[in-house]
Design an enzyme around this catalytic site. Structure first.
Site, short mmCIF file in Angstrom:
data_model
loop_
_atom_site.label_atom_id
_atom_site.label_comp_id
_atom_site.label_asym_id
_atom_site.label_seq_id
_atom_site.Cartn_x
_atom_site.Cartn_y
_atom_site.Cartn_z
N HIS A 53 0.84 -1.19 0.00
CA HIS A 53 0.00 0.00 0.00
C HIS A 53 0.88 1.24 0.00
O HIS A 53 2.10 1.16 0.15
CB HIS A 53 -0.92 0.01 1.23
CG HIS A 53 -0.15 0.10 2.52
ND1 HIS A 53 0.53 -0.99 3.06
CD2 HIS A 53 0.09 1.14 3.38
CE1 HIS A 53 1.13 -0.62 4.18
NE2 HIS A 53 0.88 0.67 4.39
N HIS A 86 4.84 -0.07 -0.03
CA HIS A 86 5.53 -0.97 0.89
C HIS A 86 4.55 -1.95 1.52
O HIS A 86 3.33 -1.76 1.47
CB HIS A 86 6.24 -0.17 1.99
CG HIS A 86 5.31 0.72 2.77
ND1 HIS A 86 4.87 1.94 2.29
CD2 HIS A 86 4.72 0.58 3.98
CE1 HIS A 86 4.06 2.52 3.16
NE2 HIS A 86 3.94 1.70 4.20
N ARG A 120 6.01 -9.88 16.61
CA ARG A 120 6.77 -8.77 16.02
C ARG A 120 6.19 -7.46 16.51
O ARG A 120 5.01 -7.16 16.30
CB ARG A 120 6.69 -8.85 14.49
CG ARG A 120 7.32 -7.70 13.71
CD ARG A 120 6.83 -7.80 12.27
NE ARG A 120 7.51 -6.94 11.34
CZ ARG A 120 7.15 -5.69 11.04
NH1 ARG A 120 6.12 -5.15 11.66
NH2 ARG A 120 7.81 -5.00 10.13
#
Length: 731
Positions: free
Chosen positions: A578, A650, A660
């Site tokens: 996006h 990205h 994460r």
């Protein structure tokens, strides 16, 4: 509308007349309501708004709901009368006359009058005279932007009807995704006791189902489920055609009529042509309306051909070669000389060797009808442009040249050539960033170093910095995330909004502070989270040589955790490709700077806190959303910074094991878009007598902002006609 000199123009005007239907419906009628007939929905809306501002919540809800339901009843009646009167008056014209239209005369006028009377009578059985009159453009704008639901969500909140309030809020927000107050309201609803996820229903969903099907088809393609993709693309095509017909039927009435006596400037035939062309232009506009998503300003170009292109590929991969041939022949009706489509057709027919019936399959009848009708209308509309003072904006890219009259072709070709040149320049423009930022400035924080710059990341205005955090600082923020994130911003350990295979948790600075005030986390950790953001802002401001004052737009501590037992065979992404401040369309390589994108974001940054997980790599791509240009592996204290525009698409690869965590930050040069939650947290600290470290230039500093490019129709419209907003949008 002046008629240009042309000896055959009168006869051609008669040809226009046959396309004009129901020209007298809704005219010359009393505005008084009749008992049992549909009242004017605009009057009901005005009553609802007046009751709203008088805080008469019961009556406001009653009239606003009636205005919505009455409007849809009127749309259904128009469609019904349109269908009932399709053949009215046909007996007035013989089949021979239909084939030799140049001899038509008074018979055509009688045919039109009969059809008009049919619709007038049909609608008068159900609709009051006042409701037949056209509504103002302001009312059309209010309902087009779903503003009645803006009032309704507050009204139902005041009446303590949370199910209806949540539904109204969601319905409005779907079409107004950049409406900050409504976004805050929805988050508050979600935190209320007893409010469930299923309360957030789009009440306009019935009229936008083709977009749900479109998204489902794209999702099926991404997971290589070709049978489902074929099913969803077929449904999407059919629903798009259905919605187009529904829209065209609403052009059945017109606010103007043919006069009994011609005026001093225009004759009866010229006026008839004007009205007929206006109706056809209205019907052509339906292409744009149906191909525009709720909440977006621009239509998706070539929407129906695009669906057919996806469909024939899905059919081929699913093994339905006969269906692929039919769909491809349908697509060739739009672009008959396209070399790729012709090559694909050769491939399909060769693969079907021996199956003569399948090889000779023609285009779908409904697509043939759609194209033929569109071409007939375009010929008449372009004739009106060439011979009458009529304005027409063609909504289609596929219109063939032979439809355009010779007198217009030179201009038409020049415009088309200009468009093609612009598209060809798209690849060359990819690396040009007109944001006003320029990478390569100094690094003002000790211990921070540049690991990768534009050259190392194969792009423009990108950087990777290391050493922004120490290991102990990463550990403290990770501990804060472990304790507070699941309770932080209402995610409550739900699955990610981007993939069902991961759990998503988030925390803002304000929420961290409030949890600290409640004794759930350490006050010093909440302040650390705030201070880290200030450090990142200082780095971004300096390295990208900010051309104006820089403000926080949003700060979000986010953790993504792989769900045990849901990782085998994953082909999805943790966060799909996006662009942060515009809507990326990989097929056209365009990026539209309009809602629902966060168009005010100028700089983006991601600061990583750990690396003890599998997957979760950050990557940049080309505008095709497929070609990866650079990959960044997360680790403690590593910062990825970049401009938020179309030069930096990205995404994040799937997190397949572990958790994460990263701090995501966005910055803006537009002061009215600064992060108010962060401001509130700073005010709370100040009220407690605690200072916070801030690195911000004085607001009074005179810095000229650089211009931003991109589509801005939505913003321009809001300036011309402000939306009628409630005083109590914010709960």
């Amino acid at each position: 509308m002046a008629l240009h000199s042309n000896s055959s123009s009168v006869y051609v005007a008669l040809l226009f007349i046959i396309n004009y239907i129901c020209i007298t419906a809704g005219s010359g009628l009393s505005s008084e309501s009749s008992s049992g007939l549909l009242p004017p929905y605009d009057e009901l809306y005005y009553r609802g708004v007046r009751a709203y501002f008088s805080e008469d919540w019961e009556r406001a809800a009653e009239f606003l709901e009636k205005s919505i339901s009455t409007r849809y009843k009127l749309l259904r009646i128009r469609r019904k009368c349109h269908d009932e009167c399709l053949t009215a008056g046909d007996d007035k014209i013989s089949e021979q006359d239909k084939e030799d239209m140049i001899f038509w005369d008074l018979g055509v006028l009688e045919w039109i009058q009969v059809r008009a009377e049919c619709v007038k009578f049909c609608m008068s059985r159900s609709v009051s005279p006042a409701a037949l009159l056209p509504v103002s453009s302001d009312i059309e704008y209010e309902f087009g932007t779903r503003n009645p639901y803006n009032y309704l969500q507050v009204t139902y909140y005041k009446l303590n009807k949370m199910t209806k309030a949540a539904s109204a809020a969601h319905t409005f927000f779907v079409a107004n995704p950049s409406h900050l107050e409504m976004r805050n309201n929805i988050e508050k609803y979600k935190r209320m006791l007893g409010v469930k996820e299923e309360f957030f229903q789009d009440r306009e969903r019935e009229h936008e189902q083709h977009w749900e099907m479109y998204d489902a088809a794209i999702q099926a393609e991404s997971s290589s489920d070709w049978l489902k993709a074929v099913k969803m693309w077929n449904e999407c095509v059919n629903e798009t055609l259905k919605q187009t017909e529904e829209c065209r039927a609403q052009c059945v009435t017109a606010p103007r009529v043919i006069p009994e006596e011609p005026d001093t400037v225009q004759g009866v035939y010229e006026r008839a042509a004007d009205l007929s062309l206006s109706m056809m232009s209205c019907q052509q506009t339906c292409v744009t309306l149906v191909s525009t998503r709720p909440g977006r300003v621009s239509a998706m170009e070539d929407f129906l051909p695009l669906q057919l292109e996806h469909l024939h590929i899905a059919q081929f991969k699913a093994g339905d070669l006969k269906g692929a041939v039919e769909t491809l022949r349908s697509l060739l009706l739009f672009y008959p000389t396209d070399s790729d489509n012709l090559s694909n057709l050769d491939l399909y027919t060769q693969t079907l060797e021996g199956d003569t019936e399948a090889q000779q399959t023609g285009p779908a009848p409904e697509i043939s009808k759609y194209v033929n009708r569109a071409l007939q209308e375009k010929k008449l509309l372009y004739f009106g442009m060439a011979n009458l003072d009529f304005k027409f904006s063609d909504p289609d890219l596929w219109t063939p040249e032979d439809v355009v009259p010779e007198s217009l072709r030179e201009t038409w070709r020049a415009e088309k050539e200009q468009l093609h040149e612009k598209l060809k320049q798209g690849d060359k423009m990819d690396e040009v960033d007109d944001s006003g930022f320029y990478a390569g400035g100094p690094i003002p924080v000790a211990g921070v170093s540049i690991t990768l710059d534009d050259q190392g990341l194969n792009g423009t205005n990108r950087v990777v910095l290391d050493g922004v955090l120490s290991q102990s600082e990463c550990d403290r923020v990770m501990q804060l995330a472990t304790v507070a994130a699941s309770a932080g911003d209402g995610y409550r350990g739900r699955r990610s909004p981007h993939t069902p295979h991961e759990k998503f948790e988030g925390l803002t600075v304000l929420r961290a502070l409030k949890l600290a005030q409640g004794g759930l986390v350490n006050q010093s950790d909440a302040r650390l989270l705030h201070g880290i953001g200030e450090t990142v802002k200082e780095l971004m401001d300096s390295y990208f040589r900010t051309p104006s004052l820089l403000y926080f737009a949003y700060t979000h501590l986010v953790c993504r955790s792989a769900i045990t037992g849901h990782q085998e065979g994953r082909s999805d992404l943790s966060h799909p490709v996006h662009v942060d401040n515009c809507i990326l369309e990989p097929e056209s390589r365009q990026c539209w700077r309009e809602a629902p994108a966060f168009t005010h974001r100028d700089l983006s940054a991601v600061l990583y806190l750990n690396d003890d997980f599998e997957g979760g790599d950050f990557f940049f791509t080309d505008r095709d959303a497929k070609t990866v240009t650079a990959t960044v592996k997360p680790k403690c204290g590593r910062l990825v910074g970049f401009t938020s525009g179309p030069v930096n698409p990205h995404g994040v690869t799937a997190v397949t094991k572990g958790r994460r965590c990263a701090l995501a930050l966005w910055f803006t040069t537009e002061k009215h878009h600064k992060d108010m939650e962060r401001e509130e947290a700073e005010d709370l600290w100040a009220a407690d007598g605690q200072s916070v470290v801030k690195d911000e230039k004085a607001d009074g500093e005179n810095v000229v902002k650089s211009a931003r490019s991109g589509r801005s129709q939505g913003k321009e419209k809001s300036k011309d006609r402000e939306r009628v907003t409630g005083r109590r949008d914010e709960l």
